[in-house]
Design a protein around this motif. Sequence first.
Motif, mmCIF file in Angstrom:
data_model
loop_
_atom_site.group_PDB
_atom_site.id
_atom_site.type_symbol
_atom_site.label_atom_id
_atom_site.label_comp_id
_atom_site.label_asym_id
_atom_site.label_seq_id
_atom_site.Cartn_x
_atom_site.Cartn_y
_atom_site.Cartn_z
ATOM 1 N N GLY A 153 50.207 47.557 34.688
ATOM 2 C CA GLY A 153 49.276 46.622 34.232
ATOM 3 C C GLY A 153 49.603 44.909 33.926
ATOM 4 O O GLY A 153 48.879 44.392 33.783
ATOM 5 N N TRP A 154 50.972 45.102 33.436
ATOM 6 C CA TRP A 154 51.296 43.695 33.219
ATOM 7 C C TRP A 154 51.629 42.641 34.573
ATOM 8 O O TRP A 154 51.992 41.650 34.465
ATOM 9 C CB TRP A 154 52.806 43.715 32.563
ATOM 10 N N ALA A 155 51.693 43.526 35.867
ATOM 11 C CA ALA A 155 52.104 42.723 36.986
ATOM 12 C C ALA A 155 51.230 41.318 37.380
ATOM 13 O O ALA A 155 51.973 40.352 37.563
ATOM 14 C CB ALA A 155 52.044 43.617 38.351
ATOM 15 N N PRO A 156 50.133 41.227 37.018
ATOM 16 C CA PRO A 156 49.165 39.966 37.359
ATOM 17 C C PRO A 156 49.820 38.894 36.422
ATOM 18 O O PRO A 156 49.124 37.580 36.669
ATOM 19 C CB PRO A 156 48.071 40.459 37.372
ATOM 20 N N VAL A 157 50.203 39.163 35.050
ATOM 21 C CA VAL A 157 50.375 38.285 34.210
ATOM 22 C C VAL A 157 51.809 37.977 34.087
ATOM 23 O O VAL A 157 52.062 37.061 33.034
ATOM 24 C CB VAL A 157 49.541 38.372 32.885
ATOM 25 N N ILE A 158 52.745 38.396 34.625
ATOM 26 C CA ILE A 158 54.252 37.927 34.450
ATOM 27 C C ILE A 158 54.550 36.651 34.601
ATOM 28 O O ILE A 158 55.128 35.972 33.776
ATOM 29 C CB ILE A 158 55.013 38.779 35.426
ATOM 30 N N SER A 197 44.952 25.219 39.653
ATOM 31 C CA SER A 197 46.107 26.125 39.877
ATOM 32 C C SER A 197 45.416 27.263 40.695
ATOM 33 O O SER A 197 44.399 27.881 40.430
ATOM 34 C CB SER A 197 46.643 26.826 38.816
ATOM 35 N N PHE A 198 45.803 27.316 42.047
ATOM 36 C CA PHE A 198 45.478 28.431 42.908
ATOM 37 C C PHE A 198 45.727 29.930 42.394
ATOM 38 O O PHE A 198 45.099 30.894 42.365
ATOM 39 C CB PHE A 198 45.893 28.335 44.196
ATOM 40 N N TYR A 199 46.893 29.862 41.367
ATOM 41 C CA TYR A 199 47.502 31.153 41.072
ATOM 42 C C TYR A 199 46.357 31.691 40.121
ATOM 43 O O TYR A 199 45.722 32.944 40.075
ATOM 44 C CB TYR A 199 48.607 31.041 40.146
ATOM 45 N N PHE A 200 45.779 30.612 39.185
ATOM 46 C CA PHE A 200 44.591 31.314 38.048
ATOM 47 C C PHE A 200 43.416 31.619 39.041
ATOM 48 O O PHE A 200 42.665 32.280 38.362
ATOM 49 C CB PHE A 200 44.639 30.240 36.979
ATOM 50 N N ARG A 201 43.101 30.678 40.004
ATOM 51 C CA ARG A 201 41.921 30.874 40.668
ATOM 52 C C ARG A 201 41.838 32.255 41.350
ATOM 53 O O ARG A 201 40.932 32.882 41.363
ATOM 54 C CB ARG A 201 41.731 29.666 41.800
ATOM 55 N N ASP A 202 43.029 32.590 41.992
ATOM 56 C CA ASP A 202 43.079 33.685 43.039
ATOM 57 C C ASP A 202 43.355 34.779 41.980
ATOM 58 O O ASP A 202 43.391 36.211 42.569
ATOM 59 C CB ASP A 202 44.240 33.765 44.022
ATOM 60 N N ASN A 203 43.654 34.800 40.791
ATOM 61 C CA ASN A 203 43.989 35.917 39.867
ATOM 62 C C ASN A 203 42.931 35.751 38.593
ATOM 63 O O ASN A 203 43.353 35.434 37.451
ATOM 64 C CB ASN A 203 45.376 36.022 39.396
ATOM 65 N N PRO A 204 41.831 36.463 38.611
ATOM 66 C CA PRO A 204 40.806 36.276 37.600
ATOM 67 C C PRO A 204 41.504 37.104 36.238
ATOM 68 O O PRO A 204 40.935 36.276 35.142
ATOM 69 C CB PRO A 204 39.517 36.709 37.959
ATOM 70 N N PHE A 205 42.151 37.996 36.510
ATOM 71 C CA PHE A 205 42.551 38.611 35.347
ATOM 72 C C PHE A 205 43.308 37.859 34.419
ATOM 73 O O PHE A 205 43.608 37.564 33.462
ATOM 74 C CB PHE A 205 43.173 40.038 35.533
ATOM 75 N N ALA A 206 44.483 36.944 35.228
ATOM 76 C CA ALA A 206 45.435 36.185 34.833
ATOM 77 C C ALA A 206 44.608 35.245 33.738
ATOM 78 O O ALA A 206 44.999 34.619 32.635
ATOM 79 C CB ALA A 206 46.243 35.481 35.803
ATOM 80 N N ARG A 207 43.603 34.539 34.275
ATOM 81 C CA ARG A 207 42.683 33.328 33.811
ATOM 82 C C ARG A 207 42.115 33.960 32.559
ATOM 83 O O ARG A 207 42.153 33.417 31.287
ATOM 84 C CB ARG A 207 41.672 33.016 34.658
ATOM 85 N N HIS A 208 41.634 35.383 32.586
ATOM 86 C CA HIS A 208 41.137 35.965 31.346
ATOM 87 C C HIS A 208 42.207 36.028 30.243
ATOM 88 O O HIS A 208 42.044 35.881 29.309
ATOM 89 C CB HIS A 208 40.480 37.217 31.678
ATOM 90 N N HIS A 209 43.533 36.701 30.683
ATOM 91 C CA HIS A 209 44.422 36.708 29.883
ATOM 92 C C HIS A 209 44.866 35.562 29.186
ATOM 93 O O HIS A 209 45.238 35.790 27.914
ATOM 94 C CB HIS A 209 45.737 37.426 30.727
ATOM 95 N N VAL A 284 50.736 57.905 38.994
ATOM 96 C CA VAL A 284 49.531 57.326 39.640
ATOM 97 C C VAL A 284 48.348 57.283 38.568
ATOM 98 O O VAL A 284 47.656 56.526 38.741
ATOM 99 C CB VAL A 284 49.253 58.758 40.473
ATOM 100 N N ARG A 285 48.604 58.234 37.334
ATOM 101 C CA ARG A 285 47.508 57.979 36.406
ATOM 102 C C ARG A 285 47.829 56.443 35.883
ATOM 103 O O ARG A 285 46.653 55.864 35.694
ATOM 104 C CB ARG A 285 47.652 58.924 35.164
ATOM 105 N N ASP A 286 48.958 56.125 35.585
ATOM 106 C CA ASP A 286 49.132 54.701 35.240
ATOM 107 C C ASP A 286 48.351 53.685 36.228
ATOM 108 O O ASP A 286 47.851 52.527 35.985
ATOM 109 C CB ASP A 286 50.658 54.279 35.192
ATOM 110 N N TYR A 287 48.569 53.801 37.687
ATOM 111 C CA TYR A 287 47.746 52.923 38.614
ATOM 112 C C TYR A 287 46.271 53.190 38.459
ATOM 113 O O TYR A 287 45.484 52.134 38.610
ATOM 114 C CB TYR A 287 48.348 53.303 39.795
ATOM 115 N N LEU A 288 45.944 54.225 38.185
ATOM 116 C CA LEU A 288 44.073 54.491 38.135
ATOM 117 C C LEU A 288 43.894 53.844 36.989
ATOM 118 O O LEU A 288 42.629 53.126 37.051
ATOM 119 C CB LEU A 288 44.201 55.885 38.300
ATOM 120 N N VAL A 289 44.369 53.690 35.704
ATOM 121 C CA VAL A 289 43.928 52.957 34.581
ATOM 122 C C VAL A 289 44.474 51.601 34.100
ATOM 123 O O VAL A 289 44.074 51.058 33.564
ATOM 124 C CB VAL A 289 44.199 53.769 33.561
ATOM 125 N N ASN A 290 45.561 51.185 35.436
ATOM 126 C CA ASN A 290 46.075 49.771 35.227
ATOM 127 C C ASN A 290 46.874 49.854 33.809
ATOM 128 O O ASN A 290 46.516 48.803 33.280
ATOM 129 C CB ASN A 290 45.127 48.759 35.514
#
Length: 526
Positions: A153-158, A197-209, A284-290
Amino acid sequence: MAWSYGYFTDLNYTHGYYPEMNPAMLRLACLCNAVEPQLPDAPSYLELGFGQGVTINMLAAASSGSYWGADFNPAQTVEARKLADASHADIRLLDDSFEEFASRKDLPDFDVIALHGIWSWVSEKNRKVVTDIIRRKLRPGGIAYISYNCLPGWAPVIPIRQLLSLYQDYGGGKMSRPIEMIEGAVQFAEEIAKAGSFYFRDNPFARHHLDQLTKQRRNYLAHEYMNADWHLDHFSDMVRSLDDAKLTYVGSARLLDGLDAFQLNEDGIKFVSQIGHPIMRETVRDYLVNRRFRTDIFVKGPQMLPSREHRDAWHALNFVLTTPSIDIPKKILCGRGEVELPPDKYDLILEVLSDDDYRPKRVKELLKHDKLRKLKPQDVVDYLTILTGAGFAAPAQIPSEKVKEQCRALNRHILQRALVSMDLHHMVSPVTGGGIGLSHMTQLFVLASSEGKVGAAALTNYVWDFLESIGERLVKDGKKVESKDENLKEIRSAANKFLKFGRSLLEALQIIESPSAGDSSMAAAE
């Protein structure tokens, strides 16, 4: 290295209470996983990194056990000891580092060792010290509770955390006061996003975070993002880390996290059911719910309960609502969104739990109730689990007189504190063995009641006089209510609701003393 070991100490940690750390909740979580809860009624309990000490103090006040806590921050230890001095509970709060604490010669063996979030924010050396403490001082059958930030879950916002940390070190943060540094770091990240920033453009969840960060309390941001160490684990990493401590994973302390029907869609449930290995299945459950945060329970030598003993253990439990029935929603918020529960079962159980002025009730009693006889026993167990996991109910105990007095003393302190601060959002219940969330206005209603104020008009005037004395007004929908009449209208509405629905529940929870207080009615129901 300085005494803080890289941990952010310029701003104190938030005054949070975490109900999943309650021994009663840990017992229930074990039972939900068919594991024998090997905790005595008076447990020996250790919290490593207790922060402001709200949770450990409330648990100690509402328990017959003995409580130890270690937090290297002396300012937080001073704050936590104020609560301990108020309750006079059996609690020792030390400003030791984990390494210093591990070397003490006066430590008992513990039934519970708990860490909330700390694992994610300390160095590898300190994680090894924690593991060693658990290995040596958690007794066989004991519970280790460890909550931590996790992957995926934390991977996109590291990278956002990296930006904030670098600003602290190189971007002007060193020259600023703590609050200014946090504000500057968040603004710096926002400016990068606005600069294309292309990082924030390509990662909408990071922008939301990043947008969400601007709304978070600055104390929280400081301790979440500004420590020198920021460690993220996969579940499988945590399991390996605790191998040397002889621990076995049992389940989540957040009961809804363990219910696939509340976390996964039908395809996910089917997929997970085909995975045999428990570590792979949980991963796998962690991946399914992020999943971004885990509240894991490990046991040193877990014992599975045979079906009959498992059933009997459930039937012997007592439960009580912790939220007025009028405020309990028809839909439960969970990992997969909102789940609507069938009213022909859910509403009946809520109705029975509300009967007799919210008196705590034994599961065995519920199963025999006229309104619930048509339900299957497993239905009753399932809905009690759901209500408890959602925070609307809790396991109940029959408290000793000593525990009642400790809770009364701590609650008196909390109520007096409510006149000068809004940092404590819970009061302590000897019935649940822990804290109950109460708004600041409700705390003022309780205080007014304790001073002999009766009726909605008296409660309304009490709160209004308080607001006047400090030059404040109510806030509604994010905006300050300026006029006196509008403030009085809002307060009066809340006072009427408190008197009609809230007071009887707080009496059942023994936060407010009932006029007819006497021996526990649970004992009479046995």
